[in-house]
Motif scaffolding. Structure first.
Motif, PDB file in Angstrom:
ATOM      1  N   GLY A  52       8.929 127.284  29.684  1.00 57.68           N
ATOM      2  CA  GLY A  52       9.437 128.552  29.177  1.00 57.68           C
ATOM      3  C   GLY A  52       8.383 129.643  29.232  1.00 57.68           C
ATOM      4  N   ALA A  53       7.140 129.305  28.891  1.00 62.31           N
ATOM      5  CA  ALA A  53       6.058 130.288  28.950  1.00 62.31           C
ATOM      6  C   ALA A  53       5.787 130.718  30.386  1.00 62.31           C
ATOM      7  CB  ALA A  53       4.792 129.713  28.319  1.00 62.31           C
ATOM      8  N   VAL A  54       5.800 129.768  31.318  1.00 60.70           N
ATOM      9  CA  VAL A  54       5.548 130.096  32.723  1.00 60.70           C
ATOM     10  C   VAL A  54       6.644 131.007  33.264  1.00 60.70           C
ATOM     11  CG1 VAL A  54       5.456 129.127  35.049  1.00 60.70           C
ATOM     12  CG2 VAL A  54       4.162 128.056  33.210  1.00 60.70           C
ATOM     13  N   PHE A  55       7.894 130.647  33.039  1.00 62.45           N
ATOM     14  CA  PHE A  55       8.998 131.468  33.532  1.00 62.45           C
ATOM     15  C   PHE A  55       9.008 132.850  32.876  1.00 62.45           C
ATOM     16  CE2 PHE A  55      11.152 127.416  34.818  1.00 62.45           C
ATOM     17  CZ  PHE A  55      11.200 127.711  36.170  1.00 62.45           C
ATOM     18  N   ALA A  56       8.760 132.904  31.575  1.00 61.37           N
ATOM     19  CA  ALA A  56       8.780 134.182  30.872  1.00 61.37           C
ATOM     20  C   ALA A  56       7.643 135.092  31.343  1.00 61.37           C
ATOM     21  CB  ALA A  56       8.686 133.965  29.367  1.00 61.37           C
ATOM     22  N   LEU A  57       6.454 134.539  31.525  1.00 63.27           N
ATOM     23  CA  LEU A  57       5.332 135.355  31.994  1.00 63.27           C
ATOM     24  C   LEU A  57       5.547 135.827  33.425  1.00 63.27           C
ATOM     25  CD1 LEU A  57       2.275 133.495  30.457  1.00 63.27           C
ATOM     26  CD2 LEU A  57       3.147 135.757  29.863  1.00 63.27           C
ATOM     27  N   ALA A  87      15.960 146.218  43.575  1.00 62.56           N
ATOM     28  CA  ALA A  87      17.118 145.551  42.965  1.00 62.56           C
ATOM     29  C   ALA A  87      16.986 144.035  43.057  1.00 62.56           C
ATOM     30  CB  ALA A  87      18.403 146.013  43.640  1.00 62.56           C
ATOM     31  N   VAL A  88      16.548 143.540  44.208  1.00 61.96           N
ATOM     32  CA  VAL A  88      16.391 142.088  44.370  1.00 61.96           C
ATOM     33  C   VAL A  88      15.280 141.571  43.468  1.00 61.96           C
ATOM     34  CG1 VAL A  88      15.720 140.288  46.006  1.00 61.96           C
ATOM     35  CG2 VAL A  88      17.352 142.044  46.696  1.00 61.96           C
ATOM     36  N   ALA A  89      14.141 142.263  43.442  1.00 64.10           N
ATOM     37  CA  ALA A  89      13.020 141.821  42.608  1.00 64.10           C
ATOM     38  C   ALA A  89      13.379 141.880  41.119  1.00 64.10           C
ATOM     39  CB  ALA A  89      11.790 142.672  42.889  1.00 64.10           C
ATOM     40  N   ALA A  90      14.099 142.923  40.719  1.00 61.21           N
ATOM     41  CA  ALA A  90      14.499 143.031  39.313  1.00 61.21           C
ATOM     42  C   ALA A  90      15.472 141.924  38.922  1.00 61.21           C
ATOM     43  CB  ALA A  90      15.116 144.392  39.039  1.00 61.21           C
ATOM     44  N   SER A  91      16.374 141.567  39.824  1.00 60.57           N
ATOM     45  CA  SER A  91      17.314 140.487  39.499  1.00 60.57           C
ATOM     46  C   SER A  91      16.599 139.143  39.426  1.00 60.57           C
ATOM     47  CB  SER A  91      18.457 140.443  40.515  1.00 60.57           C
ATOM     48  OG  SER A  91      17.971 140.138  41.796  1.00 60.57           O
ATOM     49  N   VAL A  92      15.617 138.913  40.278  1.00 59.75           N
ATOM     50  CA  VAL A  92      14.827 137.672  40.198  1.00 59.75           C
ATOM     51  C   VAL A  92      14.020 137.649  38.908  1.00 59.75           C
ATOM     52  CG1 VAL A  92      12.910 136.401  41.253  1.00 59.75           C
ATOM     53  CG2 VAL A  92      14.745 137.300  42.687  1.00 59.75           C
ATOM     54  N   ALA A  93      13.465 138.793  38.519  1.00 61.34           N
ATOM     55  CA  ALA A  93      12.694 138.867  37.276  1.00 61.34           C
ATOM     56  C   ALA A  93      13.572 138.593  36.059  1.00 61.34           C
ATOM     57  CB  ALA A  93      12.038 140.244  37.156  1.00 61.34           C
ATOM     58  N   VAL A  94      14.763 139.154  36.035  1.00 61.62           N
ATOM     59  CA  VAL A  94      15.680 138.925  34.913  1.00 61.62           C
ATOM     60  C   VAL A  94      16.129 137.459  34.885  1.00 61.62           C
ATOM     61  CG1 VAL A  94      17.974 139.495  34.016  1.00 61.62           C
ATOM     62  CG2 VAL A  94      16.423 141.315  34.731  1.00 61.62           C
ATOM     63  N   ALA A  95      16.354 136.877  36.055  1.00 66.04           N
ATOM     64  CA  ALA A  95      16.727 135.454  36.112  1.00 66.04           C
ATOM     65  C   ALA A  95      15.589 134.576  35.596  1.00 66.04           C
ATOM     66  CB  ALA A  95      17.101 135.072  37.535  1.00 66.04           C
ATOM     67  N   ALA A  96      14.338 134.906  35.946  1.00 67.02           N
ATOM     68  CA  ALA A  96      13.193 134.129  35.449  1.00 67.02           C
ATOM     69  C   ALA A  96      13.056 134.273  33.940  1.00 67.02           C
ATOM     70  CB  ALA A  96      11.918 134.570  36.152  1.00 67.02           C
ATOM     71  N   LEU A  97      13.259 135.486  33.420  1.00 66.30           N
ATOM     72  CA  LEU A  97      13.213 135.677  31.969  1.00 66.30           C
ATOM     73  C   LEU A  97      14.319 134.891  31.268  1.00 66.30           C
ATOM     74  CD1 LEU A  97      12.380 139.467  31.638  1.00 66.30           C
ATOM     75  CD2 LEU A  97      11.015 137.561  30.811  1.00 66.30           C
ATOM     76  N   ALA A  98      15.511 134.897  31.838  1.00 61.70           N
ATOM     77  CA  ALA A  98      16.623 134.136  31.252  1.00 61.70           C
ATOM     78  C   ALA A  98      16.331 132.641  31.278  1.00 61.70           C
ATOM     79  CB  ALA A  98      17.912 134.446  31.996  1.00 61.70           C
ATOM     80  N   LEU A  99      15.752 132.165  32.361  1.00 61.74           N
ATOM     81  CA  LEU A  99      15.406 130.742  32.449  1.00 61.74           C
ATOM     82  C   LEU A  99      14.315 130.388  31.439  1.00 61.74           C
ATOM     83  CD1 LEU A  99      16.070 128.170  33.961  1.00 61.74           C
ATOM     84  CD2 LEU A  99      14.364 128.805  35.666  1.00 61.74           C
ATOM     85  N   TRP A 102      15.963 130.174  28.112  1.00 65.05           N
ATOM     86  CA  TRP A 102      16.737 128.932  28.033  1.00 65.05           C
ATOM     87  C   TRP A 102      15.815 127.750  27.737  1.00 65.05           C
ATOM     88  CZ3 TRP A 102      16.759 124.478  31.118  1.00 65.05           C
ATOM     89  CH2 TRP A 102      17.808 123.589  30.846  1.00 65.05           C
ATOM     90  N   CYS A 103      14.646 127.727  28.370  1.00 58.64           N
ATOM     91  CA  CYS A 103      13.680 126.654  28.098  1.00 58.64           C
ATOM     92  C   CYS A 103      13.210 126.698  26.652  1.00 58.64           C
ATOM     93  CB  CYS A 103      12.479 126.770  29.043  1.00 58.64           C
ATOM     94  SG  CYS A 103      12.823 126.309  30.734  1.00 58.64           S
ATOM     95  N   PHE A 104      12.946 127.901  26.139  1.00 59.14           N
ATOM     96  CA  PHE A 104      12.533 128.018  24.727  1.00 59.14           C
ATOM     97  C   PHE A 104      13.668 127.591  23.801  1.00 59.14           C
ATOM     98  CE2 PHE A 104       9.269 131.316  26.047  1.00 59.14           C
ATOM     99  CZ  PHE A 104       8.207 130.448  25.864  1.00 59.14           C
ATOM    100  N   GLY A 105      14.898 127.802  24.210  1.00 63.42           N
ATOM    101  CA  GLY A 105      16.042 127.378  23.400  1.00 63.42           C
ATOM    102  C   GLY A 105      16.202 125.869  23.341  1.00 63.42           C
ATOM    103  N   ARG A 106      15.602 125.150  24.291  1.00 65.79           N
ATOM    104  CA  ARG A 106      15.689 123.688  24.313  1.00 65.79           C
ATOM    105  C   ARG A 106      14.722 123.036  23.343  1.00 65.79           C
ATOM    106  NH1 ARG A 106      19.773 121.434  26.484  1.00 65.79           N
ATOM    107  NH2 ARG A 106      18.544 119.661  27.146  1.00 65.79           N
TER     108      ARG A 106
END
Length: 107
Positions: A52-57, A87-99, A102-106
């Motif tokens: 979660g820390a890796v994906f969020a950072l 737009a592509v980079a922002a969507s990848v960044a938002v997906a990484a933050l969401a992931l 999700w990891c922190f929620g586990r």
């Protein structure tokens, strides 16, 4: 007999299981009052927190970098249109933050 202390491996295993825990029980850590408490979710929570820390950072860094590049009207990806690459980079960044969330929620 095995080891420097002269204690056999079978005796150690029997002593560990003597607390009412079967051979398949998780390891225990000292708890309140010196009573051993099962590790429980700690074994699964540690990798989830790390991931979660890796994906969020990564997501946060990519989002900030994309915003800075877009603000200067520079393409985020060389050879692509600035709006498309942002737009592509922002969507990848938002997906990484969401992931990451999700990891922190586990935990």
């Amino acid at each position: 007999m095995d080891g420097a202390a002269g204690v056999s491996e079978g005796a150690v295993g029997a002593a560990v299981r003597a607390g009412g825990q079967g051979s398949g029980a998780p390891l225990a850590t000292p708890g309140e009052g010196g009573v051993a408490q099962p590790l429980g979710n700690l074994v699964e929570a540690t990798p989830a927190a790390f991931a979660g820390a890796v994906f969020a950072l990564f997501g946060l860094g990519l989002l900030v970098w994309t915003a800075v590049r877009a603000r200067h009207r520079r393409p985020v990806y060389e050879g692509a249109a600035p709006a498309t690459s942002a737009a592509v980079a922002a969507s990848v960044a938002v997906a990484a933050l969401a992931l990451g969330l999700w990891c922190f929620g586990r935990i």
